[in-house]
Write a protein that holds these residues in place. Structure first.
Motif, short mmCIF file in Angstrom:
data_model
loop_
_atom_site.label_atom_id
_atom_site.label_comp_id
_atom_site.label_asym_id
_atom_site.label_seq_id
_atom_site.Cartn_x
_atom_site.Cartn_y
_atom_site.Cartn_z
N MET A 1 64.78 24.29 34.62
CA MET A 1 64.13 24.37 33.31
C MET A 1 65.04 25.12 32.34
N LYS A 2 65.24 24.56 31.16
CA LYS A 2 66.09 25.19 30.15
C LYS A 2 65.45 26.47 29.65
N GLU A 3 66.30 27.45 29.34
CA GLU A 3 65.85 28.72 28.76
C GLU A 3 66.67 29.00 27.50
N TYR A 4 66.10 29.82 26.63
CA TYR A 4 66.81 30.28 25.43
C TYR A 4 67.10 31.78 25.56
N PRO A 5 68.31 32.22 25.17
CA PRO A 5 69.38 31.41 24.59
C PRO A 5 70.00 30.48 25.62
N HIS A 6 70.36 29.30 25.15
CA HIS A 6 70.95 28.27 25.99
C HIS A 6 72.42 28.17 25.60
N ILE A 7 73.32 28.58 26.52
CA ILE A 7 74.75 28.68 26.20
C ILE A 7 75.52 27.67 27.03
N SER A 87 55.11 17.21 10.20
CA SER A 87 54.54 16.15 11.04
C SER A 87 53.92 16.67 12.33
N LYS A 88 54.28 17.90 12.73
CA LYS A 88 53.82 18.50 14.00
C LYS A 88 54.39 17.78 15.23
N LYS A 89 55.39 16.95 15.03
CA LYS A 89 56.00 16.25 16.15
C LYS A 89 56.81 17.23 16.99
N VAL A 90 56.65 17.16 18.31
CA VAL A 90 57.39 18.04 19.22
C VAL A 90 58.86 17.64 19.22
N ILE A 91 59.74 18.64 19.12
CA ILE A 91 61.18 18.37 19.06
C ILE A 91 61.94 19.27 20.04
N HIS A 92 63.20 18.95 20.23
CA HIS A 92 64.12 19.69 21.11
C HIS A 92 63.65 19.69 22.57
N ILE A 93 63.10 18.54 22.98
CA ILE A 93 62.76 18.37 24.39
C ILE A 93 64.00 17.99 25.20
N ALA A 113 65.92 29.85 20.39
CA ALA A 113 64.58 29.46 19.96
C ALA A 113 64.32 30.10 18.60
N GLU A 114 63.59 29.42 17.75
CA GLU A 114 63.31 29.93 16.40
C GLU A 114 62.69 31.32 16.43
N LEU A 151 68.62 40.32 24.65
CA LEU A 151 67.65 39.41 24.05
C LEU A 151 66.70 38.88 25.12
N LYS A 152 65.42 38.93 24.83
CA LYS A 152 64.42 38.43 25.77
C LYS A 152 64.55 36.91 25.92
N ILE A 153 64.58 36.47 27.18
CA ILE A 153 64.71 35.03 27.46
C ILE A 153 63.38 34.33 27.18
N ILE A 154 63.48 33.17 26.54
CA ILE A 154 62.31 32.34 26.22
C ILE A 154 62.41 31.03 27.01
N LYS A 155 61.38 30.68 27.73
CA LYS A 155 61.37 29.41 28.46
C LYS A 155 61.20 28.26 27.48
N ALA A 156 62.00 27.23 27.66
CA ALA A 156 61.89 26.06 26.79
C ALA A 156 60.56 25.36 27.03
N TRP A 157 60.04 24.72 26.00
CA TRP A 157 58.75 24.05 26.08
C TRP A 157 58.93 22.61 26.54
N ASP A 158 57.90 22.09 27.20
CA ASP A 158 57.88 20.66 27.51
C ASP A 158 56.98 19.97 26.48
#
Length: 359
Positions: A1-7, A87-93, A113-114, A151-158
């Protein structure tokens, strides 16, 4: 699973660096805010509204590019939102195709992540600095960041999580305060000549190095120590706006590229002291610091400034500035600074701020 920051590190040496102007239509206030930090920390190395000239009508466009010509280094810096605002469309999947495009060109990629660049822009800049250091071996990029938290790691969303975020207007939970800060100028600016400030700290630390009360403090001195001494004097200024009953201050510290700054360290992005919120920047510059400071005051038309500096060059430069717009901070009565300005003399700021009691 991708995490942020993603390097992501490049797969080859740089094979494509022909950039063209390519105006962006999507800059929001989060990117504008982060851009201020990038421009200050990586001055003259940040490019925006550019794309690789590969002949395509709609080329991939980085949010920001860190460009270091001396090392032939390009970094694609991306800010990933969970969904489109309107649009509320999910992006960066799935950004694999885009990522591979830049990696094959010899570029690095850092994705945040923003919420990370909104709440912790300094820590994001630390990540960029560490990446530059890893690629170039140059420690100068990490100086000043060395004691900041990670920086605290953020799990990417599905897709499902992204839809849940969109339906609950998740982005609004962290954008509210930033929007207010972006729309307003700071009520007060504190500007420091970093070399003067660092020398001051070093002198005090040497005097107190055997004082048991501050042994935990001996490795570095934080900005918040000085702020605790300075904040009570903010009342010298008349026109102070408040946002949600908070007074917004910007603290900018100028550091020359030719000086090491490991003796000084920086606090987190927003320091809250009472009803004051302080946003901290430090600016790496190849230029002479005193000229940079005066240029900032003039160009931004700053009216309520606390200046921490002392140098023979300042008297003639300050002739352009009204004494009503500036308060000078000095450490002793023997100063190069002109006498027609208001002064604050901060005695023993480290001892007073830490409430040290001598036995």
């Amino acid at each position: 699973m991708k995490e942020y920051p993603h390097i992501l590190y490049p797969q080859t040496n740089v094979v494509e660096k022909n950039l063209i102007d390519f105006p962006s239509f999507k800059t929001g206030f989060t990117e504008s805010f982060f851009e201020q930090k990038l421009e200050k920390y990586f001055k003259c190395h940040i490019l925006k509204n550019v794309a690789l000239n590969d002949g395509r009508k709609y080329p991939y466009q980085p949010d920001y590019v860190f460009f270091y010509p001396e090392k032939d280094l390009f970094i694609d810096i991306e800010i990933d939102e969970p969904y489109a605002y309107q649009s509320k469309k999910v992006i960066h999947i799935d950004d694999d195709k885009r990522n591979n495009y830049f990696l094959q060109k010899g570029w690095s990629i850092i994705r945040f992540a923003e919420i990370q660049i909104t709440k912790y822009p300094e820590l994001c800049c630390k990540i960029i600095s560490e990446h530059i250091r890893n690629l170039t071996g140059e420690n100068i990029w990490i100086e000043g960041f060395h004691e900041l938290d990670n920086l605290k790691i953020i799990k990417a969303w599905d897709l499902m999580e992204g839809n849940e975020m969109a339906s609950s207007s998740y982005r609004q939970t962290y954008l509210k305060f930033l929007k207010k800060i972006n729309e307003k100028k700071a009520s007060i600016n504190i500007i420091a000549d970093g070399i003067f400030l660092n020398n001051y700290i070093t002198e005090i630390k040497e005097c107190l190095e055997n004082e048991s009360s501050i042994k935990e403090f001996n490795k570095s001195a934080k900005i918040s120590v000085f702020l605790k001494s300075l904040i009570p004097f903010a009342g010298h200024f008349k026109n102070i706006e408040t946002y949600d009953n908070k007074i917004y201050i910007e603290f900018t510290i100028y550091i020359s590229n030719h000086h090491s700054f490991y003796n000084f360290s920086f606090d987190t992005d927003f320091i809250e002291i009472g009803n004051y919120i302080v946003n901290i920047y430090f600016v790496r510059t190849k230029e002479i610091i005193c000229f940079e400071i005066i240029e900032k005051i003039e160009n931004e038309q700053l009216k309520q400034v606390m200046l921490i500096a002392d140098d023979p060059a300042y008297p003639c430069l300050l002739e352009k500035i009204s004494p009503n717009e500036l308060i000078l901070i000095k450490k002793c009565s023997d100063s190069f600074m002109p006498s027609n300005f208001r002064y604050l003399t901060i005695e023993h700021p480290i001892e007073n701020s830490l409430e040290i009691e001598y036995k």
